[in-house]
Design an enzyme around this catalytic site. Structure first.
Site, short mmCIF file in Angstrom:
data_model
loop_
_atom_site.label_atom_id
_atom_site.label_comp_id
_atom_site.label_asym_id
_atom_site.label_seq_id
_atom_site.Cartn_x
_atom_site.Cartn_y
_atom_site.Cartn_z
N GLU A 508 57.08 9.95 -57.83
CA GLU A 508 56.07 9.11 -58.47
C GLU A 508 56.66 8.59 -59.78
O GLU A 508 57.20 7.50 -59.83
CB GLU A 508 54.78 9.91 -58.70
CG GLU A 508 53.61 9.04 -59.13
CD GLU A 508 52.29 9.78 -58.98
OE1 GLU A 508 51.29 9.24 -59.46
OE2 GLU A 508 52.26 10.89 -58.39
N GLU A 781 49.08 19.35 -64.44
CA GLU A 781 48.26 18.23 -63.99
C GLU A 781 46.83 18.68 -63.70
O GLU A 781 45.87 17.95 -63.97
CB GLU A 781 48.88 17.63 -62.73
CG GLU A 781 48.12 16.44 -62.16
CD GLU A 781 48.84 15.83 -60.96
OE1 GLU A 781 48.59 14.65 -60.66
OE2 GLU A 781 49.66 16.53 -60.33
#
Length: 984
Positions: A508, A781
């Site tokens: 990502e 996260e």
């Protein structure tokens, strides 16, 4: 030490080499050892010869003496800057007249100016000045392929081609001055006569190559020899043609198929002649030892393909191929505006664990045991490995991971398709050092296979990140909160890599706008990010949709919905406003305002009832919030109102009253629509007013309170309901990326700093300290990325190095330590010092602001609190000394009395009425306004202090209507020490 300028900057960078800005901002900070020192006037001179800065010289530009006590910079407004020219500049600052007998005597009522000098250098002024061509390696003829034999190839080349090497020999005399201007579509590393040029990593950085390509400038004067020279380069796929993002149908090659190289070397000789070497068909190309290099997949070096001496004079390149001309266009070239990615830190292993051969080792490891190395810190970077006696064809494999699984082996499921594997294949050399050059990984642990023994001295982890100068420091008495701050800093370090990425490990690593906007207040306290975000705001502008909307990621990338979601697209408004407030540079607003207005117009056009429900993109809502989701329309409409209000305030600053008036009116209408649609008022059984916001979630109340969306009589009940929801949950947060950034500041703003402290020190899920107690060294996260009961969460989205939830870092500075600026202040001109001690015994924060050094330190012993404050010259501070006993306050050991540098605003004997401080909201504090200098307060401190609401202006991210707009920049306008002396 008298008043003096220091930390001179050109467009927020120290001595930048190679700029193309026609009117750069020349700025400085101020320092003094004397209380009350302040600037009165300044003068800036710019010259292309250093001697012309002296009195009697002929500078190109001279502002003359400008009377402006707020000045910390001026925008260049002299004759057009010439290309490829070194400019010297000097600032002189005159101090205001002082009456302090301890200070320097003033002659004729005006002290002498103090000066500081620096320089900047221009690159090319326009695309028409370039002469180089884009060149690339000719992949023909395609090599024949035999079936692979074990050890002959890396684990997988992922369809990637070897990295091209390029060289150009030339002959000439030594250089009087030499500059190399260089870039790539892809990544480059340049060498001149065998010596690496510069220290930039992953250059030229990531931009949307269809809109803008950055180039860098290097001073290579000392590298040019008399006689034969060789300019050489290696290029790699990078973001241009390598793997980027997570879209399986377009995993890579987003911009091109093969890397390309562009360079011009300009050499000035002592006899007045000039030699220019450009990339063209005269260059020779080949492939070398780097068989593939990719940001996600990793890098493979096969030393059997090495050509020793290829970057030195005398090398025989007759078997090499001529370079192909790929393009001759220069329209998209721009000089870099930010500092590059650099290798900044090297970490030794914390431990090395040997895993016996056959116990899960990598196939083809030569029969050797495998070693698991723990560096003790999650980071973004690469490994430097010393290897001895690697036989021809023997392979060393280095795999990376953030965590270990229950067996003690690497946990790599959360990397998704990112291989994160580096490979070295030997050629029989006895001693070598393996360090990849065109990749980076997110890791704490590495698995090294193929070496018989591994010692601590053999391996280090090298951290890579954009080299933003560190500007802040935080400390406190609680070791876990100190560790939390360290985790926040390492998360920032790991994810500021050319763009502010979401994470450094998986497939990502994108520039998500919401992550950046919620974390920016923290980031800008930890480091000077002005230049970094100057570059990224251009990426955001380049990524805008044809309708004028902001996107979700920048640079824009296939696979991510273009239409910006609420809170994501709004970053295009929020970020420029915060940068303006932090660095006092209105250009952040003037450059962004057209796009800000287009964004508001777009939302309004598709949502005429002012409830934002259409054109919301993927509408991520409050991403990864546990518990009951907040209604999407609540979040969207709140951000619509907030962005509209900030756009109005930006127009005010820039002197556009009609634009400001229209947007203030629209913001008021959106607030009315929000209240009518989502807010319900009532009374409880005791007759007290109650407020409910649709969804009745923590984030719903947070956005409403933070963005000023409620009627005045509803804010108190709404804040009370927010506190009830948090207390009922644990106390704990049930917020995601958007809500978490607002939680502690809003609680503090409405008198519940005690609850903010309770959240800060919570240790169960969800909390900031739970991950720390389970080994985290960066912010996760997810609140529950791993738990003892469930293990790892879904690997499809479970990063252990993700800074968004680290937005609590802002409140560590502003709340716990008490280092803040007033809501109507820019560039820390008006400081707000208001510590929130909680149960801590001491805390401190330091910050290199746009005006100079600000420090706060408080500590308490028994029932006494000491507070030390440092205010830079030209600034003032409203200091809130926590105490219920106003008569106990002392400053530098004496009872504080109104004087030249100190005024009592709230407390025993206060008579001054020139303050925005409400004496009711200041309950529990004695409040003073002080000028520049160092102040040492002491006071009695209660065992259980009360925390009233903030004294002025409400929540700090929402501009107040009464804020005085700053004038737009003029040729010598004031805006936000020298390179030789860069500390106060």
């Amino acid at each position: 030490m008298s008043l003096r300028p220091y930390a001179l900057r050109c467009d927020h960078r120290a001595t930048p080499l190679g700029i193309d800005e026609a009117a750069p901002l020349l700025s400085w900070r101020l320092a003094s050892a004397h209380r009350g020192d302040a600037p009165r006037a300044y003068r800036v001179r710019v010259a292309d010869r250093a001697e012309d800065l002296e009195e009697g010289g002929q500078p190109l530009w001279d502002t003359g003496r400008i009377e402006d006590p707020d000045a910390i910079g001026a925008v260049y407004a002299g004759p057009a800057l010439k290309s490829r020219t070194r400019y010297h500049w000097r600032v002189a600052v005159w101090p205001a007249e002082r009456t302090d007998p301890t200070g320097p005597a003033a002659e004729g009522g005006s002290a002498a100016a103090v000066e500081a000098t620096s320089w900047f250098e221009t690159a090319f002024s326009g695309a028409d000045e370039w002469r180089a061509s884009w060149i690339r390696h000719d992949p023909r003829p395609i090599p024949v392929m035999d079936a692979p034999t074990e050890g002959e190839r890396a684990l997988d080349d992922h369809g990637l081609a070897p990295c091209p090497t390029l060289r150009r020999a030339f002959t000439g005399p030594a250089a009087l001055r030499a500059r190399l201007y260089v870039t790539a579509r892809g990544l480059y590393e340049v060498r001149l006569n065998g010596t690496r040029v510069g220290d930039a990593e992953l250059a030229p950085g990531w931009t949307d190559y269809t809109r803008r390509v950055q180039y860098q400038t290097y001073d290579v004067t000392e590298l040019v020899r008399d006689g034969e020279n060789v300019l050489a380069a290696t290029v790699a796929d990078g973001w241009w043609s390598g793997f980027v993002g997570f879209e399986p149908r377009r995993a890579g090659a987003h911009y091109g198929a093969f890397p390309q190289f562009l360079a011009e070397l300009h050499i000035d000789h002592a006899d007045g002649r000039t030699t220019t070497i450009v990339t063209d068909e005269a260059w020779r190309t080949h492939t070398g030892e780097i068989r593939h290099a990719d940001l996600l997949m990793g890098e493979c070096h096969d030393l059997r393909h090495a050509a020793d001496g290829w970057d030195l004079p005398g090398f025989d390149d007759t078997e090499w191929s001529p370079a192909l001309i790929a393009d001759t266009g220069h329209r998209l070239l721009v000089a870099s505006v930010d500092e590059p990615v650099r290798a900044t830190t090297a970490l030794r292993p914390r431990s090395i664990t040997r895993v016996p051969h056959g116990d899960g080792g990598v196939t083809g490891d030569g029969g050797h045991d495998t070693h698991i190395v723990d560096f003790g810190q999650n980071l973004a970077g690469r490994v430097r490995l010393r290897v001895a006696g690697l036989a021809p064809g023997a392979r060393v494999v280095v795999r990376h991971a953030e965590a270990l699984d229950e067996t003690g082996r690497l946990y790599t499921a959360n990397l998704r398709t990112a291989a994160a594997t580096d490979v070295l294949i030997g050629d029989g050399r006895e001693h070598l050092v393996f360090e990849p050059r065109f990749t980076y990984h997110g890791f704490r642990f590495v698995e090294i296979s193929g070496v018989p023994q591994l010692y601590d001295s053999d391996v280090v982890a090298v951290a890579l990140h954009s080299d933003t100068p560190w500007s802040g420091a935080f400390d406190c008495s609680d070791p876990e909160i100190r560790r939390l701050h360290e985790c926040v800093v390492w998360g920032q370090r790991s994810n500021f890599v050319s763009v502010p990425t979401d994470c450094p490990q998986r497939d990502e690593r994108l520039g998500w706008l919401a992550d950046a906007q919620v974390f920016l207040p923290t980031a800008a306290l930890n480091a000077d990010v002005a230049a970094f975000f100057t570059k990224w705001l251009r990426d955001i502008e380049d990524a805008r949709t044809p309708e004028g909307g902001f996107t979700n990621v920048a640079p824009r990338l296939t696979g991510v919905a273009d239409e910006g979601a609420p809170g994501w697209g709004d970053a295009g408004v929020i970020i420029p406003w915060h940068l303006y407030r932090t660095y006092d540079d209105p250009r952040f607003l003037s450059r962004a305002l057209p796009a800000m207005r287009a964004w508001i117009d777009l939302i309004r056009r598709h949502n005429p009832d002012l409830i934002w429900r259409r054109h919301v993109g993927p509408h991520f809502s409050d991403w990864l919030a546990p518990g009951v989701p907040t209604p999407r329309e609540v979040i969207a409409t709140a951000y619509f109102a907030h962005s509209t209000r900030l756009t109005a305030s930006a127009a005010e600053v820039l002197g556009l009253p009609e634009v400001a008036r229209d947007h203030h009116r629209l913001a008021a209408d959106i607030r009315t629509a929000f209240t009518e649609r989502f807010v319900t008022t009532d009374k409880n059984a005791e007759g007290d007013p109650t407020v409910r916001i649709a969804g009745d979630t923590q984030t719903g109340y947070l956005v409403a309170l933070a963005f000023g969306l409620l009627p005045e009589d509803a804010t108190g009940p709404a804040a009370q309901r927010l506190a009830e929801l948090i207390e009922t949950a644990g106390p704990a947060l049930q917020t995601g990326f958007l809500g978490v950034a607002l939680a502690a500041p809003v609680l503090d703003a409405y008198g519940r700093a005690d609850l903010a402290h309770a959240l800060l020190r919570r240790t169960d899920v969800p909390s900031w300290l739970f991950p720390l107690r389970h080994g985290a060294t960066t912010i996760w996260e997810r609140w529950d990325g791993w738990t003892p009961g469930t293990g790892f969460r879904a690997p499809s989205m479970n990063s252990f190095n993700h800074y968004a939830l680290g937005s609590i870092g802002e409140w560590l500075y502003r709340g716990v330590a008490g280092l803040d600026q007033s809501p109507d202040s820019t560039g820390y001109r008006k400081l707000l010092i208001r510590p929130r001690p909680g149960e801590l015994s001491h805390a401190s924060a330091g910050y290199e602001s746009a005006r100079g050094t600000v420090t706060v330190r408080w500590e308490r012993h028994d029932h006494t609190l000491g507070l030390r404050v440092q205010v830079p010259p030209g600034a003032s501070a409203e200091v809130h000394v926590p105490t219920d006993d106003h008569g106990s306050v002392r400053e530098s050991g004496a009872v504080p009395v109104d004087g030249e540098h100190l005024t009592l605003l709230v407390g025993a004997g206060a008579t001054n009425t020139d303050t925005d401080t409400d004496t009711g909201t200041a309950s529990g504090h004695s409040v003073y306004r002080v000028g520049s200098g160092v102040y040492r307060f002491t006071a009695s401190y209660p065992s259980h202090p009360a925390y009233p609401s903030r004294p002025t202006g409400g929540y700090p991210t929402a501009p107040v209507a009464s804020a005085a707009p700053r004038r737009a920049p003029s040729p010598a306008a004031s805006l936000a020490g020298s390179h030789e002396e860069d500390t106060p």
